[in-house]
Design a protein around this motif. Structure first.
Motif, PDB file in Angstrom:
ATOM      1  N   ASN A   9      34.319  59.311 -41.030  1.00 42.32           N
ATOM      2  CA  ASN A   9      33.491  60.054 -40.072  1.00 42.32           C
ATOM      3  C   ASN A   9      34.446  60.692 -39.071  1.00 42.32           C
ATOM      4  O   ASN A   9      34.939  60.027 -38.170  1.00 42.32           O
ATOM      5  N   HIS A  97      23.531  58.101 -36.518  1.00 42.48           N
ATOM      6  CA  HIS A  97      24.727  57.495 -35.923  1.00 42.48           C
ATOM      7  C   HIS A  97      24.404  57.132 -34.468  1.00 42.48           C
ATOM      8  O   HIS A  97      23.659  57.851 -33.791  1.00 42.48           O
ATOM      9  N   GLU A  99      25.966  57.487 -31.856  1.00 43.18           N
ATOM     10  CA  GLU A  99      26.264  58.537 -30.872  1.00 43.18           C
ATOM     11  C   GLU A  99      25.142  59.568 -30.834  1.00 43.18           C
ATOM     12  O   GLU A  99      24.810  60.111 -29.773  1.00 43.18           O
ATOM     13  N   GLU A 169      26.529  49.422 -38.006  1.00 48.12           N
ATOM     14  CA  GLU A 169      27.629  49.648 -37.059  1.00 48.12           C
ATOM     15  C   GLU A 169      27.247  49.086 -35.685  1.00 48.12           C
ATOM     16  O   GLU A 169      26.505  49.736 -34.934  1.00 48.12           O
ATOM     17  N   GLY A 236      35.627  55.737 -38.320  1.00 43.59           N
ATOM     18  CA  GLY A 236      35.870  56.836 -37.398  1.00 43.59           C
ATOM     19  C   GLY A 236      37.356  57.053 -37.179  1.00 43.59           C
ATOM     20  O   GLY A 236      38.052  57.684 -37.978  1.00 43.59           O
TER      21      GLY A 236
HETATM   22  P1  PGA Z   1      35.342  53.764 -35.334  1.00 45.87           P
HETATM   23  O1  PGA Z   1      33.970  54.581 -35.567  1.00 45.87           O
HETATM   24  O2  PGA Z   1      35.861  53.425 -36.706  1.00 45.87           O
HETATM   25  O3  PGA Z   1      36.233  54.704 -34.587  1.00 45.87           O
HETATM   26  O4  PGA Z   1      34.983  52.545 -34.562  1.00 45.87           O
HETATM   27  C1  PGA Z   1      33.072  54.212 -36.563  1.00 45.87           C
HETATM   28  C2  PGA Z   1      31.883  55.128 -36.521  1.00 45.87           C
HETATM   29  O5  PGA Z   1      31.436  55.481 -35.427  1.00 45.87           O
HETATM   30  O6  PGA Z   1      31.355  55.531 -37.573  1.00 45.87           O
END
Ligand code: PGA
Length: 254
Positions: A9, A97, A99, A169, A236
């Motif tokens: 991602n 997600h 976010e 997550e 990510g």
């Molecule tokens: P990260 O993000 O690996 O930077 O913790 C994972 C994600 O948000 O999919």
């Protein structure tokens, strides 16, 4: 065996040139995938066509969108439709997600509509779920995440839910460097599989891939992916570095 997936991602990172270089570096390794292994790159919308061109003809490697809208077309300035994605040959989309849920107020109901439209256009939703720190501290993460599945996915019939990939997550582990322990990931992902089994039956639950996401990196991927109910990861930060993501691909269950 269920599909084992290493999904990158990129979020809102990299220029087109940097992204193309990253794809070139990773694809140059010419992985010998087993039949159940897949690699997905969720790239920013402006790069979808270029990224899709790079993976054309490469078996087991797919480009995903990071989001789509819940309407077919129309006056929705700035949004991306699933029809646009299919016209580019895109086969996957990340939905829900944390976010998007947090900064763009995406609700479980809104995500249910997005899941529906993606499936209508034969695009695989990589459906994200996961609890914030306050919920984990209160110990109610199982109920919280089960509700996300129930409200966004459980209206689907059996044939449709089998097309969905789930990514668990925990929000407190995303981009924080704080990973859930492999035992914590296993515990909740086994629970989610039970919740799916009680609604759809064990055969359905056993067929759906559940990825773990949250600070997965080269150094912890093997341990996390070795858990029986973890079918790979949504990655990510570490997916932006070729050597890191290559090691994560190599950590998938054979
Ligand atoms: P990260 O993000 O690996 O930077 O913790 C994972 C994600 O948000 O999919």
């Amino acid at each position: 065996m269920r599909k084992q997936i290493a999904a990158a991602n990129w979020k809102m990172n990299l220029t087109l040139q940097q992204g193309e270089q990253l794809l070139d570096d990773i694809l140059s390794k010419h992985y010998q995938f087993t039949s159940h292994q897949q690699v997905v790159f969720a790239v920013p919308s402006p790069y979808l066509a270029a990224a899709q061109a790079k993976v054309k003809g490469v078996q087991h490697v797919f480009i995903a969108a990071q989001n789509c809208y819940n309407k077919k077309s129309g006056a929705y300035t700035g949004e991306v439709s699933v029809e646009m994605l299919t016209s580019l040959g895109i086969e996957c989309v990340v939905l829900g997600h944390s976010e998007r849920r947090e900064y763009f107020a995406e609700s479980n109901k809104f995500l249910a509509d997005k899941v529906d439209i993606a499936l209508e256009y034969r695009i695989t939703p990589i459906f994200c779920c996961g609890e914030p720190l306050s919920i984990r501290e209160a110990g109610t993460q199982n109920e919280y995440v089960a509700k996300q599945l129930e409200e966004s996915l459980f209206h689907l019939d059996e044939a449709s839910i089998l097309k969905v990939v789930i990514a668990y997550e925990p929000i407190w582990a995303i981009g924080t460097g704080k990973t859930a322990t492999s035992a914590q990931a296993q515990e909740i992902q086994a629970y989610l599989r039970e919740v799916i089994a009680s609604k759809y039956g064990q055969h359905v639950a056993d067929s759906i891939s559940i990825l773990y996401g949250g600070s997965v990196k080269a150094s912890n991927a093997k341990e996390i992916f070795s858990q029986p109910d973890v079918d790979g990861g949504l990655v990510g930060g570490a997916s932006l570095i070729a050597t890191e993501f290559e090691a994560i691909i190599n950590a998938l269950k054979q």
